[in-house]
Design an enzyme around this catalytic site. Structure first.
Site, PDB file in Angstrom:
ATOM      1  N   ASP A 133       0.859  -1.178   0.000  1.00 29.49           N
ATOM      2  CA  ASP A 133       0.000   0.000   0.000  1.00 29.49           C
ATOM      3  C   ASP A 133       0.897   1.232   0.000  1.00 29.49           C
ATOM      4  O   ASP A 133       2.106   1.156   0.196  1.00 29.49           O
ATOM      5  CB  ASP A 133      -0.940  -0.021   1.207  1.00 29.49           C
ATOM      6  CG  ASP A 133      -2.280   0.617   0.898  1.00 29.49           C
ATOM      7  OD1 ASP A 133      -2.310   1.552   0.071  1.00 29.49           O
ATOM      8  OD2 ASP A 133      -3.292   0.212   1.498  1.00 29.49           O
ATOM      9  N   TRP A 134       0.296   2.390  -0.189  1.00 29.13           N
ATOM     10  CA  TRP A 134       1.048   3.589  -0.532  1.00 29.13           C
ATOM     11  C   TRP A 134       1.753   4.204   0.695  1.00 29.13           C
ATOM     12  O   TRP A 134       1.145   4.427   1.725  1.00 29.13           O
ATOM     13  CB  TRP A 134       0.100   4.602  -1.151  1.00 29.13           C
ATOM     14  CG  TRP A 134       0.014   4.581  -2.652  1.00 29.13           C
ATOM     15  CD1 TRP A 134      -0.057   5.680  -3.468  1.00 29.13           C
ATOM     16  CD2 TRP A 134      -0.004   3.457  -3.535  1.00 29.13           C
ATOM     17  NE1 TRP A 134      -0.107   5.288  -4.794  1.00 29.13           N
ATOM     18  CE2 TRP A 134      -0.080   3.927  -4.864  1.00 29.13           C
ATOM     19  CE3 TRP A 134       0.047   2.074  -3.342  1.00 29.13           C
ATOM     20  CZ2 TRP A 134      -0.108   3.099  -5.981  1.00 29.13           C
ATOM     21  CZ3 TRP A 134       0.023   1.227  -4.449  1.00 29.13           C
ATOM     22  CH2 TRP A 134      -0.055   1.749  -5.744  1.00 29.13           C
TER      23      TRP A 134
END
Length: 588
Positions: free
Chosen positions: A308-309
Site C-alpha cells: 500500500d502507498w
C-alpha cells in the site's frame, strides 16, 4: 512483417511476440542496467497534465523526471478529465515519453475505483466521464454475481480504451468493525458473499483468459483489513493495530482464497500490524511471515505483490505532514524499512519514487541483483502478457465512444436502483405520482418529474430527505476523507428529521458508507431506505415502484454505539441485538 518491425526485433529481440513470455522477459532482463531494474519497483501517483509539471497536491516529480531520470514505468492515475479522449491523449503522450527511453519499456497505468460516487485521494475517484455505479457495498446489496461481473466487464472496457491496465481493486476485506472508514469499497460483512462477488469482479476485469484485453486486478488488502482496533484506519498512526479478540484471523482469509482461485494477478497487503497473533507485529507490507510464509508459501501465490502507498518515506498531503505508514518499524530508517519490505517478499513499493535508495542497498550488498531479478520478472511478465510491448497506445477517437457509452450508463443506473434497500415502510411507499413533495438532498428539477415540489413540509403530502451516515470531523483535510468515529446522528439532525416527520409523512434515505445507528430515524420516519451511491432519480424510481425494491443489507445495522463498542472487531455479525440483520430488505 515490415522491414522496420524486423529491424526493431533485431535490435530488441524481446519484441518478438512469437517467443514465449518467459523467454522475452529474460532477453529484456539481460539488457537492463541495475538502474533500469530498480525503477520497476516503484509504483506511485501521477496526474493528468503537462508531462513536465510537478504535482502540487502530492509534491511528486514531473512525468519526465519519473520516466527519464528515475526509470519508473508504473503509475497510479489520480483524478479524472472531462472526457475519455483527454485521458487517452495524455496516456499516449506518456507512452511516447516512455518509448523515447533507452529500452522503450512501456508504462503501466493503474487506478483506484473510479465508477462510483465517492472521492477520496487515498482510495477512490469520482466517476467523471465513466459510467456511474453504486459503490462496492451497493453491488453487494444486489446479491448478484452476474451483475458484478457485468459491471467489471464494462469497467474493463472503459479502462482499457483510455490505457488503464491495472485495477487497484477489488477490496475483499470483511467489514467486521462497524466504525471502520474503508467499508464502502468492500463487499460487506459476510465472508462467503465477499468471496463469491470478489471472484466475479476479478473474472469481469481480467476476462476469460488474461491477455491484451485484460485489466490486471490487484486484490486488497491481504490478509484482510477490517479488524481495526476501535475501528480506526491504519492510514493514520492511531489506527495502526489490527486485533483478533475473537480468533477469526482465518475467516478474513477466505475471500482472498476465492480471489486467488479466480486468478487475481496481483495482491496488496494492508498498512495494519497484527497484534496478538502468531505473526510478527509489524505492518503487513513489512511482514515476511505474512507475505512469504502465508501468501507465497501456504497459498502458492507467485504473482506481483505491491505495498500500500507510502510505507518508506514521510510525506506531505494537502500541505500537511503525513508520516510513513511504517507501523511497528517506526524506529527504522527509510533504507532499513525498504530492506525489510524486500526481505518480506514484496515486488513493488506503492506510493514511493526513490529508486536511488534501492540502488544504495544493491551497491552495499544488502540486496543482490538476483533478488531484483526475482521481482523484475514478475513485473515484466505482466507488461508482456497485457500486450503493452506490442501496442501501448490507445485509439483516442474510440475513447469517447466507449467511455460513458449510453448502454454502459444505463447498466450503471439500473445497478443503482437494484442496490437501494428498503428498511422500513409504514404504508408511505410506494407513493403515487403527482403528490406534493418536500425534498432535501434531491434536486428540485429531478423530484419534479415525480410530483409537485413544494417549499415547506407544511405544504407537502410527503417529505423525502437524504442524509449522509454520521462521522466525526478530524484534524486534517486528508483524515476527513476517511469517515470514522461515532455512528450516531447528531442531535440536531435527529431533531430536524423529527420536526419534518411531525408535519408530514417522511421518507429518510441514508448513504450508508458505514452502518449508521438508525433507531431514532426509524422511530420518526414513515419509511427508511439506505443506499451506497444512487442518483435522485434512481431512488425515486424505487420509492414510486417504477422499479422493484430488491436491495438487501450487506452488513448488520447495529442498534446502539454501546453494542458497537462491545463487539469484537474480527467477528462478523457481533453487535448485540442489531436493529436490522444482514440480508434484510423489504419489497414494495
Amino acid at each position: 512483417m515490415t522491414m522496420a518491425a524486423a529491424d526493431a526485433i533485431t535490435a530488441r529481440p524481446w519484441l518478438d511476440a512469437s517467443l514465449p513470455v518467459d523467454e522475452r522477459v529474460q532477453l529484456l532482463l539481460e539488457e537492463m542496467t541495475v538502474e533500469e531494474k530498480a525503477g520497476l519497483f516503484f509504483h506511485t501517483m501521477i496526474a493528468i497534465g503537462d508531462l513536465d509539471e510537478t504535482n502540487p497536491v502530492f509534491a511528486t516529480p514531473s512525468a519526465r523526471e519519473f520516466v527519464h531520470v528515475k526509470n519508473m514505468t508504473h503509475f497510479n492515475l489520480l483524478g479524472a478529465a472531462p472526457t475519455g479522449r483527454e485521458i487517452a491523449a495524455w496516456q499516449n503522450a506518456l507512452q511516447r515519453l516512455a518509448a523515447s527511453t533507452r529500452l522503450g519499456i512501456p508504462v503501466t497505468l493503474s487506478t483506484d475505483p473510479r465508477h462510483s460516487f465517492s472521492e477520496n485521494p487515498g482510495a477512490s475517484i469520482l466517476a467523471g466521464p465513466f459510467s456511474q455505479w453504486p459503490e462496492t457495498l451497493g453491488l453487494a446489496a444486489t446479491r448478484d454475481p452476474d451483475l458484478v461481473q457485468r459491471f467489471a466487464d464494462i469497467a474493463r472496457q472503459e479502462y482499457t480504451t483510455v490505457g488503464l491496465r491495472v485495477a487497484l481493486h477489488p477490496q475483499v476485506d470483511l467489514a467486521t468493525e462497524p466504525r471502520w472508514a474503508r467499508q464502502t469499497a468492500t463487499f460487506g460483512e459476510d465472508a462467503e458473499l465477499a468471496g463469491i462477488l470478489g471472484a466475479a469482479y476479478i473474472r469481469g476485469f481480467q476476462g476469460e483468459s488474461f491477455g491484451p484485453g485484460s485489466v490486471s486486478t490487484m486484490t486488497k488488502h491481504f490478509p484482510g483489513g477490517g479488524p481495526q482496533k476501535d475501528g480506526e484506519d491504519p492510514h493514520f498512526p492511531y489506527g495502526r493495530e489490527q486485533v483478533y479478540p475473537g480468533g477469526r484471523f482465518e475467516l478474513h482469509l477466505k475471500p482472498f482464497e476465492d480471489a486467488l482461485a479466480a486468478g487475481t494477478r496481483q495482491m496488496m497487503p494492508y498498512y495494519g500490524m497484527p497484534v496478538g497473533t502468531e505473526f510478527e507485529e509489524v505492518g503487513f507490507g513489512f511482514n515476511r511471515s505474512v507475505i512469504t510464509g502465508l501468501l507465497r508459501e501456504r497459498f502458492g501465490f507467485d504473482g506481483l505483490v505491491c505495498t500500500d502507498w507510502g510505507l518508506i518515506n514521510d510525506a506531505e498531503i494537502f500541505g500537511q505532514p503525513f508520516p510513513a505508514r511504517a507501523w511497528g518499524v517506526e524506529d527504522l530508517t527509510p533504507r532499513e524499512r525498504m530492506l525489510k519490505v524486500i526481505d518480506a517478499g514484496v515486488d513493488q513499493f506503492g506510493g514511493e519514487d526513490c529508486p536511488e535508495l534501492l540502488l544504495e542497498l544493491v551497491a552495499d550488498g544488502s540486496v543482490t541483483e538476483e533478488r531484483l531479478d526475482v521481482s523484475a520478472r514478475r513485473i515484466l511478465r505482466e507488461k508482456f502478457e497485457l500486450g503493452l510491448f506490442e501496442d501501448p497506445f490507445v485509439d483516442e477517437d474510440a475513447a469517447d465512444e466507449v467511455v460513458g457509452r449510453a448502454e454502459f450508463r444505463a447498466a450503471g443506473e439500473a445497478a443503482q436502483r437494484a442496490s437501494v434497500t428498503v428498511l422500513t415502510n409504514r404504508g408511505a411507499l410506494p407513493f403515487a405520482a403527482g403528490l406534493r413533495l418536500y425534498v432535501e438532498g434531491i434536486e428540485a428539477d429531478v423530484a419534479a418529474a415525480y410530483g409537485e415540489v413544494v417549499a415547506s413540509p407544511a405544504e407537502a403530502d410527503l417529505a423525502i430527505i437524504r442524509l449522509q451516515a454520521p462521522f466525526e470531523q478530524r484534524a486534517t483535510t486528508f483524515e476527513n476523507f476517511f469517515h470514522a468515529g461515532s455512528l450516531e446522528f447528531a442531535e440536531e439532525v435527529v431533531a430536524h428529521v423529527g420536526e419534518i416527520a411531525a408535519a408530514v409523512p417522511t421518507v429518510v434515505d441514508v448513504l450508508a458508507d458505514r452502518p449508521p445507528i438508525l433507531q431514532p430515524i426509524v422511530d420518526a420516519a414513515a419509511a427508511v431506505t439506505v443506499n451506497w451511491g444512487a442518483s435522485g432519480a434512481a431512488l425515486l424510481d424505487v420509492l414510486t415502484g417504477v422499479v422493484p425494491a430488491r436491495g438487501a443489507l450487506p452488513f448488520d445495522l447495529p442498534r446502539s454505539m454501546s453494542a458497537v463498542e462491545r463487539s469484537r472487531p474480527d467477528v462478523p455479525f457481533d453487535t448485540a441485538d442489531p436493529l436490522f440483520r444482514f440480508g434484510h430488505g423489504l419489497t414494495l
